[in-house]
Design an enzyme around this catalytic site. Sequence first.
Site, PDB file in Angstrom:
ATOM      1  N   ASN A   9       0.857  -1.183   0.000  1.00  0.00           N
ATOM      2  CA  ASN A   9       0.000   0.000   0.000  1.00  0.00           C
ATOM      3  C   ASN A   9       0.893   1.233   0.000  1.00  0.00           C
ATOM      4  O   ASN A   9       1.473   1.590   1.028  1.00  0.00           O
ATOM      5  CB  ASN A   9      -0.911  -0.009   1.232  1.00  0.00           C
ATOM      6  CG  ASN A   9      -1.791   1.228   1.323  1.00  0.00           C
ATOM      7  OD1 ASN A   9      -1.950   1.972   0.354  1.00  0.00           O
ATOM      8  ND2 ASN A   9      -2.354   1.460   2.493  1.00  0.00           N
ATOM      9  N   TRP A  10       0.997   1.875  -1.165  1.00  0.00           N
ATOM     10  CA  TRP A  10       1.890   3.031  -1.292  1.00  0.00           C
ATOM     11  C   TRP A  10       1.334   4.301  -0.664  1.00  0.00           C
ATOM     12  O   TRP A  10       2.058   5.288  -0.542  1.00  0.00           O
ATOM     13  CB  TRP A  10       2.175   3.294  -2.773  1.00  0.00           C
ATOM     14  CG  TRP A  10       3.111   2.320  -3.391  1.00  0.00           C
ATOM     15  CD1 TRP A  10       3.742   1.273  -2.784  1.00  0.00           C
ATOM     16  CD2 TRP A  10       3.553   2.300  -4.762  1.00  0.00           C
ATOM     17  NE1 TRP A  10       4.537   0.597  -3.673  1.00  0.00           N
ATOM     18  CE2 TRP A  10       4.441   1.216  -4.903  1.00  0.00           C
ATOM     19  CE3 TRP A  10       3.269   3.090  -5.869  1.00  0.00           C
ATOM     20  CZ2 TRP A  10       5.055   0.905  -6.116  1.00  0.00           C
ATOM     21  CZ3 TRP A  10       3.876   2.775  -7.082  1.00  0.00           C
ATOM     22  CH2 TRP A  10       4.760   1.713  -7.201  1.00  0.00           C
ATOM     23  N   LYS A  11       0.055   4.282  -0.312  1.00  0.00           N
ATOM     24  CA  LYS A  11      -0.573   5.469   0.274  1.00  0.00           C
ATOM     25  C   LYS A  11      -0.334   6.680  -0.643  1.00  0.00           C
ATOM     26  O   LYS A  11      -0.424   6.538  -1.853  1.00  0.00           O
ATOM     27  CB  LYS A  11      -0.069   5.682   1.699  1.00  0.00           C
ATOM     28  CG  LYS A  11      -0.269   4.418   2.562  1.00  0.00           C
ATOM     29  CD  LYS A  11       0.027   4.621   4.018  1.00  0.00           C
ATOM     30  CE  LYS A  11      -0.195   3.313   4.758  1.00  0.00           C
ATOM     31  NZ  LYS A  11      -0.028   3.449   6.223  1.00  0.00           N
ATOM     32  N   HIS A  96      -9.476   1.213   5.153  1.00  0.00           N
ATOM     33  CA  HIS A  96      -8.215   1.382   5.872  1.00  0.00           C
ATOM     34  C   HIS A  96      -8.415   2.335   7.040  1.00  0.00           C
ATOM     35  O   HIS A  96      -9.202   3.275   6.966  1.00  0.00           O
ATOM     36  CB  HIS A  96      -7.139   1.921   4.919  1.00  0.00           C
ATOM     37  CG  HIS A  96      -5.758   1.850   5.478  1.00  0.00           C
ATOM     38  ND1 HIS A  96      -5.262   2.772   6.375  1.00  0.00           N
ATOM     39  CD2 HIS A  96      -4.751   0.957   5.265  1.00  0.00           C
ATOM     40  CE1 HIS A  96      -4.019   2.455   6.690  1.00  0.00           C
ATOM     41  NE2 HIS A  96      -3.691   1.351   6.037  1.00  0.00           N
ATOM     42  N   GLU A  98      -6.767   4.720   8.124  1.00  0.00           N
ATOM     43  CA  GLU A  98      -6.521   6.128   7.813  1.00  0.00           C
ATOM     44  C   GLU A  98      -7.730   6.763   7.139  1.00  0.00           C
ATOM     45  O   GLU A  98      -8.013   7.944   7.344  1.00  0.00           O
ATOM     46  CB  GLU A  98      -5.259   6.254   6.948  1.00  0.00           C
ATOM     47  CG  GLU A  98      -3.999   5.919   7.719  1.00  0.00           C
ATOM     48  CD  GLU A  98      -2.801   5.577   6.843  1.00  0.00           C
ATOM     49  OE1 GLU A  98      -1.749   5.269   7.404  1.00  0.00           O
ATOM     50  OE2 GLU A  98      -2.936   5.603   5.603  1.00  0.00           O
ATOM     51  N   GLU A 165      -5.259  -5.195  10.684  1.00  0.00           N
ATOM     52  CA  GLU A 165      -4.258  -4.159  10.904  1.00  0.00           C
ATOM     53  C   GLU A 165      -4.514  -3.475  12.250  1.00  0.00           C
ATOM     54  O   GLU A 165      -5.336  -2.557  12.334  1.00  0.00           O
ATOM     55  CB  GLU A 165      -4.313  -3.110   9.787  1.00  0.00           C
ATOM     56  CG  GLU A 165      -3.787  -3.583   8.459  1.00  0.00           C
ATOM     57  CD  GLU A 165      -3.317  -2.420   7.602  1.00  0.00           C
ATOM     58  OE1 GLU A 165      -2.169  -2.439   7.162  1.00  0.00           O
ATOM     59  OE2 GLU A 165      -4.105  -1.486   7.392  1.00  0.00           O
ATOM     60  N   GLY A 171       2.668   2.097  10.907  1.00  0.00           N
ATOM     61  CA  GLY A 171       3.606   3.202  10.780  1.00  0.00           C
ATOM     62  C   GLY A 171       4.312   3.580  12.056  1.00  0.00           C
ATOM     63  O   GLY A 171       4.996   4.604  12.113  1.00  0.00           O
ATOM     64  N   SER A 204       3.512  -2.377  10.331  1.00  0.00           N
ATOM     65  CA  SER A 204       4.973  -2.404  10.490  1.00  0.00           C
ATOM     66  C   SER A 204       5.572  -3.739  10.054  1.00  0.00           C
ATOM     67  O   SER A 204       6.451  -4.300  10.710  1.00  0.00           O
ATOM     68  CB  SER A 204       5.364  -2.069  11.928  1.00  0.00           C
ATOM     69  OG  SER A 204       4.976  -0.741  12.264  1.00  0.00           O
ATOM     70  N   GLY A 225       2.930  -1.356   4.316  1.00  0.00           N
ATOM     71  CA  GLY A 225       2.942   0.084   4.106  1.00  0.00           C
ATOM     72  C   GLY A 225       4.310   0.591   3.712  1.00  0.00           C
ATOM     73  O   GLY A 225       4.758   0.424   2.577  1.00  0.00           O
ATOM     74  N   GLY A 226       5.012   1.196   4.658  1.00  0.00           N
ATOM     75  CA  GLY A 226       6.284   1.858   4.365  1.00  0.00           C
ATOM     76  C   GLY A 226       7.316   0.981   3.687  1.00  0.00           C
ATOM     77  O   GLY A 226       8.044   1.430   2.798  1.00  0.00           O
TER      78      GLY A 226
END
Length: 242
Positions: A9-11, A96, A98, A165, A171, A204, A225-226
Amino acid sequence: MRKIVIAGNWKMYKTQAESLEFLQGFMSELDATPDEREVVVCAPFTDLGLLSKSLHGSRVQLGAQNVHWEDVGAYTGEIAGAMLAEIGVRFVVVGHSERRQYFGETDETVNLRLRAAQRHGLTPILCVGETKQQRDAGETEAVIFNQLAKDLIGVDQQNLVIAYEPIWAIGTGDTCDSAEANRVIGLIRQKLTNANVSIQYGGSVKPDNIDEIMAQPEIDGALVGGASLDPKSFARIVNHQA
């Protein structure tokens, strides 16, 4: 049979130029992934058309990060399922944390988006999870079961991926203990009518913990994610030791 689904997920990261640069590094690092292992890149809307052409014929599937519940309409800033399907999108992240936290997403709108995605042949990745406050209060199961009960009304579980999640792990660098993630995912599976739904862990996920995560019997993949923003890092996650 449950499939392994590893999704990045590049957001809100990567321009078109940056996404092409990523692919050049990522594709060269990929091992020959087994047939039961799906690889997905969930990119910003502006990257999807270009990535669709670049990924055509490869093992990597294309995902979006949201979809609206109406097929057309005066919904500024939203995107319809037909628009995504037309350019080769196969998966879409829905619900999600967010989106729930920053953009007012509710279980009711999540449900509408899930059904819209399926209506257009997209496979939704439904995100569920608890906050740190809810976990500390012993409410993890109640929160997640409530999300599932509302989110999955009228949803076809034959075309669905779920991502557990824990919000406190997204994150933050804090990963949920793999055995605990396995326990919660096992409880999620008990609430489903289709035992073959792939259930991912997200929060994470990194190259140095992916093997331990994927060794858990209930975990069918990861929503990353990251670590999915770096081609070598994401390739190591995709290439994890089964």
